[in-house]
Design an enzyme around this catalytic site. Structure first.
Site: not given
Ligand code: PEP
Ligand code: MG
Length: 581
Positions: A194, A337, A436, A459-460, A507
């Site tokens: 993050h 979110r 995710e 990302n997750d 996203c």
């Molecule tokens: C993700 O996991 O892709 C996401 C957009 O959420 P974060 O990066 O805040 O975990």
């Molecule tokens: Mg995430």
């Protein structure tokens, strides 16, 4: 300051270049333990008094600042820390260690405060554990005053700063808009940690993976951070500095040209509209996103709003924040979110709590369902702020339908309470969820039947599908968004959305990577949400594409079995299009 000229290799995590003076911050201070002579006792005790005075002053100033910018309740939290600096028992213990045991001041402070922190942490009481976090914060401030490193950092208030830290916390990255931080260097942290995402949305270069950072990066050295190549150049020559300054100017000019694109629509050559939205963490991000042509907010990471403070904030505070953003973005949508605390994101109050496997532990919706009061406070704020009609609600880290059902129950209860109390609100806020976790992607049809929309958090999704910690630079080469399994999941989600006529977005960071645009459009995604600085680049790509060709490409790559093959294919496609222009 002069020093040895050196180039150190790391990982390119946030692009851009920066030149500045190195300031090292850390959650842990390197404390040298030394016995002092009798004649040095007086000096050490005076140093202690000065450090306490400075710490108190700093806390009072912070309290004042927080009171004005956030609220009085949050500001009052600093009273506890101010009181701790006046605690006669702690002070006497530290003085005893210096005067009688002849321990140097840093050692005496660290030992005394650490003992107290340990005792507080053993008590099975949330209030006491929170006091341990306060004490740790105070200890860190006092130690900062008595170690050379921190002085070096704060003396030069007018210098451009390169912040170096073993592990950059998201809470340290937020709220940096106004500071003179030009670049980041870290030992740990992958490209989708993050802190890295925040650095990118701030447009600040970050190089991570610098091994043994505390030893190899000296305080106060002049450093160039090259976030394109993933390099840090220490004590560069004048020639090199001039070269990088010139490069920065060129990049700035190029960015200005790309920003002109903000006014053009994001449509493919065959006139299919692709909505490009922004991932934000604050009102400032939202304003910046509007300038770059965002057509709404596809992801508001609400937890970031709390991370530079010590509590979740009141319902009123959240309501005002959401309302403000919704008004600024109107008529475009704002997807809020709910809290995604956990993993690598903790509030100050949570710092004393460490899980063995934080990404697989108490995170996001799991915390919201465990602590319904915190969840319901946020829901109330969202429903109250939603009266303009452009707010949507999204739940993070959903792994089972049961979680959606449990959340819906709490949503119904919250709406009932608001209605009963006669509080103005909008009961018809669309409900969506993040995809995710592989279980959610595989069972996408079940979820799409009970929610209004989904957004893929790659990302997750990459982290959980490939079993690779997104924040661990040691396994960063295994973190492959182009992995065939990830593309198969994206295909499943995109197709299901089209079959059931439900909105599907992406996203995760890949939404902002022009290399991915063709594939995402091909899989059927019509909404992409990304860090605002990437919007013009993705728009440029969208405007080069034909949807039927995208479809062909996305089907073609599904037959590949190597991530490298897929990457090479899309790189070639991108290049071909540039030449065709
Ligand atoms: C993700 O996991 O892709 C996401 C957009 O959420 P974060 O990066 O805040 O975990
Ligand atoms: Mg995430």
């Amino acid at each position: 300051m002069t020093g040895v000229r050196k180039k150190i290799r790391g990982l390119p995590v946030s692009p851009g270049t920066a030149i500045g003076k190195v300031c090292i911050i850390g959650t842990s201070h390197v404390v040298k333990k030394q016995r002092i002579r009798h004649k040095d006792v007086k000096g050490e005790l005076e140093k202690f008094k000065d450090a306490l005075k400075l710490t108190r002053l700093e806390l009072e100033q912070l309290k004042e600042k927080v009171s004005v910018s956030i609220g009085k309740n949050e500001a009052d939290i600093f009273d506890v820390q101010i009181l701790l600096t006046e605690d006669p028992y702690l002070t006497a213990q530290i003085e005893h260690k210096v005067a009688v045991e002849h321990k140097n001041l840093a050692w005496a402070v660290e030992e005394t405060l650490q003992d107290s922190i340990n005792s507080l942490q053993k008590i099975d009481d949330t209030y006491m554990r929170e006091r341990a976090a306060d004490l740790r914060d105070v200890a860190s401030r006092i130690l900062g005053k008595i170690t050379e490193s921190q002085r070096e950092c704060f003396i030069d208030e007018n210098a451009d700063i390169i912040l170096a830290s073993e592990n950059l916390l998201p809470s340290q990255t937020v709220g940096m808009h106004t500071k003179r931080i030009r670049g980041f260097i870290t030992e740990h942290g992958g490209a989708t940690s993050h802190a890295a995402i925040l650095a990118r949305s701030l447009g600040v270069p970050l190089v991570s993976g610098i091994l043994d950072l505390a030893r190899v990066i000296p305080f106060g050295a002049i450093a160039i951070v090259d976030g394109f190549r993933g390099e840090v150049i220490l004590n560069p020559s004048q020639d090199r500095i001039r070269y990088f300054q010139k490069l920065q100017k060129t990049i700035l000019q190029r960015e200005k040209q790309t920003e002109k694109l903000a006014k053009l629509p994001a449509v493919t050559k065959d006139k299919v509209e692709i909505k490009l939205m922004a991932n934000i963490g604050s009102l400032e991000d939202a304003l910046h996103a509007i300038k770059l042509g965002a057509e709404g907010v596809g992801l508001y990471r609400t937890e970031l709003h709390f991370m530079d403070r010590q509590s979740y904030g009141s319902e009123e505070d959240q309501y005002l924040d959401y309302k403000n953003i919704a008004q600024k973005m109107f008529p475009h949508p704002v997807v809020i979110r709910t809290l995604d605390i956990g993993g690598d994101k903790y509030l100050h109050t949570d710092l004393s709590y460490k899980e063995p496997n934080p990404y697989l532990g108490l995170r996001a919706i799991r915390i919201s369902l465990r602590d319904p009061d915190i969840f319901k406070t946020q829901l109330r704020a969202i429903f109250r702020a939603a009266t303009l009609g452009n707010i949507k609600l999204m739940l993070p880290m959903i792994s089972s339908v049961e979680e959606i059902l449990a959340a819906q129950k709490l949503i119904r209860a919250t709406l009932k309470e608001l209605k009963k109390a006669g509080i103005e609100h909008n009961p018809k806020v669309p409900l969506g969820m993040m995809i995710e976790i592989p279980s959610a992607a595989i069972n996408i049809h079940s979820f799409l039947k009970i929610v209004d929309f989904v957004s893929v958090g790659t990302n997750d999704l990459v982290q959980y599908t490939l079993a690779v910690d997104r924040g661990n630079e040691q396994v960063s080469s295994l973190y492959q968004p182009f992995h065939p399994a990830i593309l198969s999941l994206l295909e499943i989600i995109g197709r299901a959305g089209q079959e059931l006529g439900k909105e599907t977005s992406v996203c995760g960071e890949i939404a902002g990577d022009p290399l991915f645009t063709e594939l995402l459009v091909g899989f059927g995604f019509r909404n992409l949400s990304m860090s605002a600085p990437f919007i013009p680049h993705v728009k440029l790509r969208v405007r080069q594409l034909y949807t039927d060709e995208c479809k062909k490409s996305s089907q073609k790559v599904l037959k590949f079995s190597l991530s490298s093959e897929i990457r090479k294919y899309v790189e070639k496609q991108l290049e071909a299009n540039h030449f065709a222009k």
